[in-house]
Design an enzyme around this catalytic site. Structure first.
Site, PDB file in Angstrom:
ATOM      1  N   ASP A  31       3.313  -3.807   6.431  1.00  0.00           N
ATOM      2  CA  ASP A  31       2.139  -4.432   5.817  1.00  0.00           C
ATOM      3  C   ASP A  31       1.364  -5.270   6.829  1.00  0.00           C
ATOM      4  O   ASP A  31       1.935  -5.809   7.774  1.00  0.00           O
ATOM      5  CB  ASP A  31       2.611  -5.306   4.640  1.00  0.00           C
ATOM      6  CG  ASP A  31       1.470  -5.634   3.693  1.00  0.00           C
ATOM      7  OD1 ASP A  31       0.424  -4.951   3.739  1.00  0.00           O
ATOM      8  OD2 ASP A  31       1.632  -6.578   2.899  1.00  0.00           O
ATOM      9  N   HIS A  48      -5.153   0.182  10.987  1.00  0.00           N
ATOM     10  CA  HIS A  48      -4.233   1.274  10.654  1.00  0.00           C
ATOM     11  C   HIS A  48      -3.858   2.062  11.907  1.00  0.00           C
ATOM     12  O   HIS A  48      -2.730   2.493  12.076  1.00  0.00           O
ATOM     13  CB  HIS A  48      -4.854   2.193   9.598  1.00  0.00           C
ATOM     14  CG  HIS A  48      -5.042   1.508   8.269  1.00  0.00           C
ATOM     15  ND1 HIS A  48      -4.041   0.765   7.676  1.00  0.00           N
ATOM     16  CD2 HIS A  48      -6.115   1.435   7.429  1.00  0.00           C
ATOM     17  CE1 HIS A  48      -4.487   0.275   6.522  1.00  0.00           C
ATOM     18  NE2 HIS A  48      -5.748   0.663   6.357  1.00  0.00           N
ATOM     19  N   LEU A 142      18.241  10.293  14.341  1.00  0.00           N
ATOM     20  CA  LEU A 142      17.626   9.433  13.324  1.00  0.00           C
ATOM     21  C   LEU A 142      16.876  10.249  12.257  1.00  0.00           C
ATOM     22  O   LEU A 142      16.104  11.149  12.592  1.00  0.00           O
ATOM     23  CB  LEU A 142      16.612   8.501  14.019  1.00  0.00           C
ATOM     24  CG  LEU A 142      15.755   7.630  13.105  1.00  0.00           C
ATOM     25  CD1 LEU A 142      16.562   6.465  12.541  1.00  0.00           C
ATOM     26  CD2 LEU A 142      14.524   7.098  13.846  1.00  0.00           C
TER      27      LEU A 142
HETATM   28  C1  IPE Z   1       2.721  -1.989   0.337  1.00  0.00           C
HETATM   29  O1  IPE Z   1       1.669  -2.701   0.870  1.00  0.00           O
HETATM   30  C2  IPE Z   1       2.509  -0.520   0.548  1.00  0.00           C
HETATM   31  C3  IPE Z   1       2.623  -0.040   1.919  1.00  0.00           C
HETATM   32  C4  IPE Z   1       2.940  -0.756   2.951  1.00  0.00           C
HETATM   33  C5  IPE Z   1       2.364   1.371   2.088  1.00  0.00           C
HETATM   34  P1  IPE Z   1       0.394  -3.100   0.005  1.00  0.00           P
HETATM   35  O2  IPE Z   1      -0.517  -3.813   0.915  1.00  0.00           O
HETATM   36  O3  IPE Z   1      -0.147  -1.907  -0.699  1.00  0.00           O
HETATM   37  O4  IPE Z   1       1.041  -4.063  -1.095  1.00  0.00           O
HETATM   38  P2  IPE Z   1       0.393  -5.217  -1.959  1.00  0.00           P
HETATM   39  O5  IPE Z   1      -0.867  -4.671  -2.557  1.00  0.00           O
HETATM   40  O6  IPE Z   1       0.117  -6.357  -1.037  1.00  0.00           O
HETATM   41  O7  IPE Z   1       1.437  -5.551  -2.967  1.00  0.00           O
HETATM   42  C1  IPE Z   2      -0.420  -1.752   5.346  1.00  0.00           C
HETATM   43  O1  IPE Z   2      -1.429  -2.589   5.719  1.00  0.00           O
HETATM   44  C2  IPE Z   2      -0.812  -0.299   5.365  1.00  0.00           C
HETATM   45  C3  IPE Z   2      -0.877   0.326   4.028  1.00  0.00           C
HETATM   46  C4  IPE Z   2      -0.719  -0.255   2.894  1.00  0.00           C
HETATM   47  C5  IPE Z   2      -1.141   1.733   4.034  1.00  0.00           C
HETATM   48  P1  IPE Z   2      -2.528  -3.092   4.685  1.00  0.00           P
HETATM   49  O2  IPE Z   2      -3.690  -2.148   4.742  1.00  0.00           O
HETATM   50  O3  IPE Z   2      -1.956  -3.287   3.340  1.00  0.00           O
HETATM   51  O4  IPE Z   2      -2.932  -4.466   5.345  1.00  0.00           O
HETATM   52  P2  IPE Z   2      -3.303  -5.815   4.597  1.00  0.00           P
HETATM   53  O5  IPE Z   2      -2.180  -6.133   3.678  1.00  0.00           O
HETATM   54  O6  IPE Z   2      -4.574  -5.566   3.871  1.00  0.00           O
HETATM   55  O7  IPE Z   2      -3.442  -6.805   5.694  1.00  0.00           O
HETATM   56 MG    MG Z   3      -1.153  -4.915   2.415  1.00  0.00          MG
END
Ligand code: IPE
Ligand code: IPE
Ligand code: MG
Length: 254
Positions: A31, A48, A142
């Site tokens: 995240d 990303h 792995l």
């Molecule tokens: C969880 O992250 C999903 C992934 C890392 C793929 P999100 O950014 O979607 O989660 P929330 O919305 O903060 O709970």
């Molecule tokens: C995690 O990073 C990637 C996915 C959920 C695919 P985020 O896109 O959720 O990044 P934040 O949480 O907005 O910083």
């Molecule tokens: Mg996120």
């Protein structure tokens, strides 16, 4: 003090890891890509992209450490709520990652596996996934388990449906439904439950990840945003895990 907050240890090298007590299965909620980009006034897509680079490095380290399974949350069933462009970028990056990294993953003996409703992903991503899984199927290193269009609740509902169908058709007796049978109906069939769950970016929630499988997993939440996470941070998380006392509901008698 009755409550001792977790203090991050300074970890400089692999020497601090007890190689005989490594987690067999590490799960990661990757995240913070968006916040990483925002901090730099960049579009989220760049976050990303940087996140994919971190994944590449972490897979390498896990391989080197001879971890058995690495499950990464790459796209949740709820992530479809994001703007179409962002979803598109994530899907393109997935296909690109598989195309570019397959050779190296294969050389590192990695087995690629997925969990989630991958049939709903764009065809291009599905094609790359199928190809990557087929080419790495016989590897013995792995297991890189990519959670794509994955949601813990929908996984459980699907398992309930599948077992119910068998029960109704008479091929399964209700008395034979136990935790093992249920586990073997989930995407993670054949894999040990995660020993260690890492979530980057400080959020203290599961966000619908591995709801059944995380029952006794040790959780380490780190402040680093996923693109800033690296080998040292992974090692620090493993060292923290190794200091935990896993009781599984029991008590120590010696
Ligand atoms: C969880 O992250 C999903 C992934 C890392 C793929 P999100 O950014 O979607 O989660 P929330 O919305 O903060 O709970
Ligand atoms: C995690 O990073 C990637 C996915 C959920 C695919 P985020 O896109 O959720 O990044 P934040 O949480 O907005 O910083
Ligand atoms: Mg996120």
């Amino acid at each position: 003090m009755w409550f001792k907050p977790w203090k991050k240890d300074k970890v400089e090298s692999l020497d601090q890891v007890a190689m005989d007590r490594l987690p067999r299965h590490i799960a990661i909620i990757m995240d913070g890509n968006g916040r990483w980009a925002q901090k730099r006034a960049l579009p989220r897509s760049m976050g990303h992209r940087a996140g994919v680079e971190t994944l590449r490095k972490i897979v390498k380290t896990c391989s080197k450490l001879e971890i058995q399974v690495l499950t990464v949350y790459a796209f949740s069933t709820e992530n479809w709520k994001r703007p179409k462009d962002e979803v598109g970028v994530l899907m393109t990056l997935l296909a690109e990652y598989l195309r570019k990294e397959l050779k190296e993953l294969h050389q590192n003996n990695v087995v690629i596996r997925t969990m989630g409703k991958t049939k709903d992903l764009p065809l291009e991503a599905q094609r790359e996934l199928a190809h990557a899984m087929k080419s790495t199927r016989d590897n013995t290193g792995l297991i890189l388990n990519l959670a794509l269009n994955y949601g813990g609740r929908s996984e459980i509902i699907d398992a309930v449906k599948s077992l119910s169908k068998e029960a109704v058709s008479g091929t399964l007796r209700i008395e034979d439904i136990d935790e093992l049978r249920f586990s073997e109906t989930l995407f993670t069939r054949g894999l040990p439950d995660p020993d260690l769950l890492i979530r980057t970016s400080g959020e203290m929630r599961l966000s619908n990840f591995l709801l059944w499988q995380l029952a006794y997993t040790e959780i380490v939440v780190v402040e680093e945003l996923w693109p800033d996470f690296g080998e040292k941070a992974l090692i620090a998380a493993i060292v923290a895990y190794q200091k935990r006392d896993r009781r599984f509901g029991g008590i120590h008698t010696n």
